[in-house]
Motif scaffolding. Structure first.
Motif, PDB file in Angstrom:
ATOM      1  N   TYR A 281      20.383  29.250 -15.696  1.00 59.27           N
ATOM      2  CA  TYR A 281      20.098  30.576 -15.126  1.00 59.27           C
ATOM      3  C   TYR A 281      19.393  31.444 -16.180  1.00 59.27           C
ATOM      4  CZ  TYR A 281      20.664  35.316 -13.445  1.00 59.27           C
ATOM      5  OH  TYR A 281      20.406  36.603 -13.067  1.00 59.27           O
ATOM      6  N   MET A 282      18.301  32.077 -15.796  1.00 58.76           N
ATOM      7  CA  MET A 282      17.528  32.915 -16.722  1.00 58.76           C
ATOM      8  C   MET A 282      17.641  34.383 -16.297  1.00 58.76           C
ATOM      9  SD  MET A 282      16.225  31.273 -19.128  1.00 58.76           S
ATOM     10  CE  MET A 282      15.423  29.828 -19.740  1.00 58.76           C
ATOM     11  N   PRO A 283      18.039  35.254 -17.217  1.00 58.89           N
ATOM     12  CA  PRO A 283      18.274  36.654 -16.838  1.00 58.89           C
ATOM     13  C   PRO A 283      16.977  37.467 -16.782  1.00 58.89           C
ATOM     14  CG  PRO A 283      18.793  36.348 -19.151  1.00 58.89           C
ATOM     15  CD  PRO A 283      18.342  35.002 -18.641  1.00 58.89           C
ATOM     16  N   GLY A 329      10.369  20.927 -27.916  1.00 57.91           N
ATOM     17  CA  GLY A 329      10.635  22.376 -27.831  1.00 57.91           C
ATOM     18  C   GLY A 329      10.039  22.994 -26.582  1.00 57.91           C
ATOM     19  N   CYS A 330       9.775  24.286 -26.671  1.00 57.97           N
ATOM     20  CA  CYS A 330       9.257  25.045 -25.524  1.00 57.97           C
ATOM     21  C   CYS A 330       7.932  24.451 -25.033  1.00 57.97           C
ATOM     22  CB  CYS A 330       9.061  26.499 -25.949  1.00 57.97           C
ATOM     23  SG  CYS A 330       8.159  27.480 -24.752  1.00 57.97           S
ATOM     24  N   ILE A 331       7.850  24.225 -23.723  1.00 61.03           N
ATOM     25  CA  ILE A 331       6.657  23.573 -23.158  1.00 61.03           C
ATOM     26  C   ILE A 331       5.685  24.584 -22.546  1.00 61.03           C
ATOM     27  CG2 ILE A 331       7.781  21.360 -22.686  1.00 61.03           C
ATOM     28  CD1 ILE A 331       8.195  22.289 -19.785  1.00 61.03           C
ATOM     29  N   ALA A 332       6.013  25.886 -22.671  1.00 64.13           N
ATOM     30  CA  ALA A 332       5.227  26.911 -21.982  1.00 64.13           C
ATOM     31  C   ALA A 332       3.966  27.294 -22.761  1.00 64.13           C
ATOM     32  CB  ALA A 332       6.105  28.132 -21.743  1.00 64.13           C
ATOM     33  N   GLY A 333       3.289  28.328 -22.259  1.00 64.60           N
ATOM     34  CA  GLY A 333       2.081  28.821 -22.935  1.00 64.60           C
ATOM     35  C   GLY A 333       0.953  27.809 -22.877  1.00 64.60           C
ATOM     36  N   PRO A 348       2.752  32.607 -19.481  1.00 70.75           N
ATOM     37  CA  PRO A 348       3.061  31.396 -20.239  1.00 70.75           C
ATOM     38  C   PRO A 348       4.102  30.519 -19.563  1.00 70.75           C
ATOM     39  CG  PRO A 348       3.636  33.404 -21.491  1.00 70.75           C
ATOM     40  CD  PRO A 348       3.031  33.855 -20.204  1.00 70.75           C
ATOM     41  N   CYS A 349       5.035  31.138 -18.841  1.00 70.77           N
ATOM     42  CA  CYS A 349       6.166  30.401 -18.280  1.00 70.77           C
ATOM     43  C   CYS A 349       6.579  31.088 -16.986  1.00 70.77           C
ATOM     44  CB  CYS A 349       7.321  30.435 -19.291  1.00 70.77           C
ATOM     45  SG  CYS A 349       8.896  29.830 -18.666  1.00 70.77           S
ATOM     46  N   VAL A 350       7.165  30.335 -16.103  1.00 70.36           N
ATOM     47  CA  VAL A 350       7.619  30.900 -14.836  1.00 70.36           C
ATOM     48  C   VAL A 350       8.696  31.980 -15.050  1.00 70.36           C
ATOM     49  CG1 VAL A 350       9.418  29.173 -14.378  1.00 70.36           C
ATOM     50  CG2 VAL A 350       8.148  30.131 -12.465  1.00 70.36           C
ATOM     51  N   PHE A 351       9.363  31.932 -16.219  1.00 70.71           N
ATOM     52  CA  PHE A 351      10.410  32.916 -16.514  1.00 70.71           C
ATOM     53  C   PHE A 351       9.926  34.052 -17.429  1.00 70.71           C
ATOM     54  CE2 PHE A 351      12.771  28.859 -15.879  1.00 70.71           C
ATOM     55  CZ  PHE A 351      13.415  29.211 -14.707  1.00 70.71           C
ATOM     56  N   ILE A 352       8.703  33.958 -17.917  1.00 68.63           N
ATOM     57  CA  ILE A 352       8.201  34.980 -18.852  1.00 68.63           C
ATOM     58  C   ILE A 352       7.137  35.802 -18.129  1.00 68.63           C
ATOM     59  CG2 ILE A 352       7.024  35.369 -21.067  1.00 68.63           C
ATOM     60  CD1 ILE A 352       9.759  34.169 -21.539  1.00 68.63           C
ATOM     61  N   HIS A 353       7.526  37.003 -17.717  1.00 68.87           N
ATOM     62  CA  HIS A 353       6.645  37.786 -16.857  1.00 68.87           C
ATOM     63  C   HIS A 353       5.825  38.801 -17.655  1.00 68.87           C
ATOM     64  CE1 HIS A 353       9.495  36.625 -13.322  1.00 68.87           C
ATOM     65  NE2 HIS A 353       8.840  35.618 -13.843  1.00 68.87           N
ATOM     66  N   ALA A 375      -0.590  33.232 -29.026  1.00 69.13           N
ATOM     67  CA  ALA A 375       0.642  33.480 -29.797  1.00 69.13           C
ATOM     68  C   ALA A 375       1.634  32.330 -29.570  1.00 69.13           C
ATOM     69  CB  ALA A 375       1.255  34.813 -29.385  1.00 69.13           C
ATOM     70  N   TYR A 376       1.742  31.857 -28.335  1.00 68.81           N
ATOM     71  CA  TYR A 376       2.579  30.670 -28.070  1.00 68.81           C
ATOM     72  C   TYR A 376       2.046  29.481 -28.876  1.00 68.81           C
ATOM     73  CZ  TYR A 376       5.914  31.909 -24.349  1.00 68.81           C
ATOM     74  OH  TYR A 376       6.980  32.403 -23.652  1.00 68.81           O
ATOM     75  N   HIS A 377       0.740  29.243 -28.741  1.00 62.44           N
ATOM     76  CA  HIS A 377       0.098  28.113 -29.432  1.00 62.44           C
ATOM     77  C   HIS A 377       0.402  28.145 -30.929  1.00 62.44           C
ATOM     78  CE1 HIS A 377      -3.422  26.416 -31.626  1.00 62.44           C
ATOM     79  NE2 HIS A 377      -3.311  25.449 -30.736  1.00 62.44           N
ATOM     80  N   PRO A 389      15.438  26.370 -27.781  1.00 62.60           N
ATOM     81  CA  PRO A 389      13.973  26.289 -27.718  1.00 62.60           C
ATOM     82  C   PRO A 389      13.255  27.569 -27.295  1.00 62.60           C
ATOM     83  CG  PRO A 389      14.938  25.314 -25.747  1.00 62.60           C
ATOM     84  CD  PRO A 389      16.093  25.705 -26.641  1.00 62.60           C
ATOM     85  N   CYS A 390      13.948  28.460 -26.611  1.00 63.27           N
ATOM     86  CA  CYS A 390      13.236  29.494 -25.844  1.00 63.27           C
ATOM     87  C   CYS A 390      12.985  30.773 -26.652  1.00 63.27           C
ATOM     88  CB  CYS A 390      14.042  29.836 -24.585  1.00 63.27           C
ATOM     89  SG  CYS A 390      13.148  30.940 -23.490  1.00 63.27           S
ATOM     90  N   PRO A 391      11.756  31.298 -26.569  1.00 63.61           N
ATOM     91  CA  PRO A 391      11.483  32.564 -27.258  1.00 63.61           C
ATOM     92  C   PRO A 391      12.155  33.759 -26.581  1.00 63.61           C
ATOM     93  CG  PRO A 391       9.587  31.918 -25.957  1.00 63.61           C
ATOM     94  CD  PRO A 391      10.584  30.789 -25.856  1.00 63.61           C
ATOM     95  N   MET A 392      12.710  33.526 -25.381  1.00 64.13           N
ATOM     96  CA  MET A 392      13.426  34.605 -24.695  1.00 64.13           C
ATOM     97  C   MET A 392      14.937  34.413 -24.817  1.00 64.13           C
ATOM     98  SD  MET A 392      13.429  35.615 -20.640  1.00 64.13           S
ATOM     99  CE  MET A 392      14.496  34.343 -20.052  1.00 64.13           C
TER     100      MET A 392
HETATM  101  S1  SF4 Z   1      12.150  28.921 -20.321  1.00 63.99           S
HETATM  102 FE1  SF4 Z   1      11.726  29.457 -22.442  1.00 63.99          FE
HETATM  103  S2  SF4 Z   1      11.812  27.475 -23.533  1.00 63.99           S
HETATM  104 FE2  SF4 Z   1      11.602  27.016 -21.355  1.00 63.99          FE
HETATM  105  S3  SF4 Z   1       9.392  26.795 -21.075  1.00 63.99           S
HETATM  106 FE3  SF4 Z   1       9.913  28.919 -20.562  1.00 63.99          FE
HETATM  107  S4  SF4 Z   1       9.556  30.069 -22.456  1.00 63.99           S
HETATM  108 FE4  SF4 Z   1       9.654  27.903 -23.023  1.00 63.99          FE
END
Ligand code: SF4
Length: 453
Positions: A281-283, A329-333, A348-353, A375-377, A389-392
């Motif tokens: 779950y992502m807040p 690690g983090c696969i986003a960005g 960058p990510c479905v959870f990073i708005h 910046a992700y790169h 792994p997550c920057p959030m």
């Molecule tokens: S949830 Fe966090 S660790 Fe996972 S892909 Fe997205 S930014 Fe990266």
């Protein structure tokens, strides 16, 4: 861009091998493996080969899963092998590598996009509802994204939302236009019917991942009365048509015991699922339900349970917050994937708005070179401990630094959340999880998940 002779030969050999297995998989898969062992150089993927050989010899859960793939509709299976193994993973990887090298930026393996923010349900804690219910990516915009992606070697497209199946005619249309790609959709499953199954059999390159949050009571209390039954009906329909599908499950402090129980795994397998994507779950958003975040003890138990079932159950599982070690690690960005929302914001990510690029105003490559993506790169991985792994979630100061440094703006138009707010609210979770993450990472990282505790 041209492909090397080695790549072409590799593709030919693999497609011949897959054709050979088709005739009688139970008899031919072991023969095929023996042939690979005889012909391949000793240093070619020795660990993967040993694992496959072991699975075949022991007739393990992985071998059972292989045989289940051979129970699928033959046309769908062949298209899946061609599009997923050859196109998405092997054939065009050289092109992707060239674009990465030439541009010094990330280029993803998969693109997630929201055809619509509309949904026929309103689930508790779903971030998608926060975008409002009136945004859509037009058919021509999605087509353009896919065309641009294919130019860069990307053949995997994943729909989320909103409920992507609200646009099911367009989705099938895109499967036909881009018959060389794999399309996967995160869906609540309630719009899968006989006509859609017939469309799936015709196009052969669409795979649903149906959301399930536990058993009937837990599922319906989050998703709505009667939804569990509709999901079971959708799975039965897909299974009866020999169509591939998976499950998407978000684990929380409330449902984690159910969704990591043997009963739940057996329920998914018995109903025909081939894979399950587990999400922590992502807040996300100002109204996020912080009490749904698993405690460190719960997350540790989840980690062990999912890994233990991986040794025994014929189901391919990915645990998105605990499996980062397998993907560095983090696969986003854009490193492995990116997300384009229904308004066109490239995130960058479905959870990073947060974003500084919109696909209506720039090309896909320009979005990949935009400040937040760079910046992700430049900063991945965000932590050497792959359980953080997550920057959030586990390193919230990192998302704050990146967003502030790049001037990326929040893409939640209903109720924008400042990065300071997001980062502050994740701090205590990150601090609480750190000791457990260090203990597991330092103590268990070499066991490969063979232990169950
Ligand atoms: S949830 Fe966090 S660790 Fe996972 S892909 Fe997205 S930014 Fe990266």
């Amino acid at each position: 861009m041209s492909r090397s002779m080695k790549e072409i030969m590799q593709e030919f050999a693999i497609s011949q091998a897959l054709n050979f297995a088709e005739g009688n998989p139970e008899e031919n898969i072991p023969k095929l493996m023996a042939l690979v062992d005889k012909l391949a150089p000793a240093d070619w993927q020795p660990e993967a080969r040993a694992a496959i050989r072991g699975a075949i010899e022991e007739k393990s859960n992985w071998y059972q899963l292989m045989l289940k793939i051979y129970e699928l509709d033959p046309g769908v299976r062949k298209t899946f092998f061609q599009n997923f193994i050859l196109n998405a993973s092997l054939k065009w990887s050289g092109i992707r590598a060239n674009v990465i090298k030439e541009n010094n930026c990330n280029v993803p393996w998969a693109i997630l996009l929201d055809p619509t923010s509309a949904c026929n349900l309103r689930c508790t804690g779903c971030w998608a509802a926060e975008y409002g219910h009136q945004l859509n990516l037009s058919l021509s915009t999605i087509d353009s994204i896919i065309c641009q992606g294919k130019e860069m070697g990307i053949h995997m497209y994943i729909y989320t939302g909103g409920e992507p199946m609200v646009r099911k005619k367009d989705l099938i249309n895109l499967c036909e236009i881009h018959s060389d790609c794999v399309f996967l959709a995160f869906t609540n499953g309630t719009l899968i019917d006989e006509a859609f199954c017939q469309d799936m059999l015709r196009v052969k390159n669409f795979v649903p991942a149906i959301s399930l949050e536990g058993f009937e009571n837990a599922n319906d209390s989050r998703r709505g009365e009667g939804i569990y039954k509709k999901v079971m009906d959708a799975m039965a329909l897909l299974k009866s048509h020999k169509l591939p599908f998976g499950i998407s499950t978000c684990y929380t402090s409330r449902n984690w015991e159910d969704v990591t129980s043997e009963e739940y795994f057996d329920l998914m397998i018995d109903n025909g699922a081939l894979f399950t994507w587990f999400f922590h779950y992502m807040p996300v958003g100002n109204g996020a339900a912080m009490e749904l975040l698993p405690t460190p003890e719960q997350r540790e138990e989840i980690y062990h349970r999912i890994r233990a079932f991986r040794q025994t159950k014929p189901l391919f599982t990915m645990d998105f917050q605990n499996d980062a070690e397998y993907v560095g690690g983090c696969i986003a960005g854009g490193r492995n994937y990116l997300h384009i929302n229904a308004k066109g914001d490239v995130e960058p990510c479905v959870f990073i708005h947060y974003s500084n690029a919109n696909i209506h105003d720039c090309t896909l490559l320009e979005a990949l070179k935009s400040p937040l993506f760079m910046a992700y790169h430049d900063n991945q991985p965000f932590n050497d401990n792959m359980l953080r792994p997550c920057p959030m979630l586990e390193n919230p100061e990192r998302i704050r630094q990146m967003v502030e440094m790049t001037g990326a703006v929040n893409t939640d138009y209903q109720d924008p959340e400042s990065v300071e707010h997001l980062s502050e609210k994740c701090k205590s979770y990150a601090e609480n999880w750190k000791p457990t993450a260090e203990k597991i990472w330092n103590g268990c990282k070499n066991c490969g998940g063979a232990c169950s505790k």
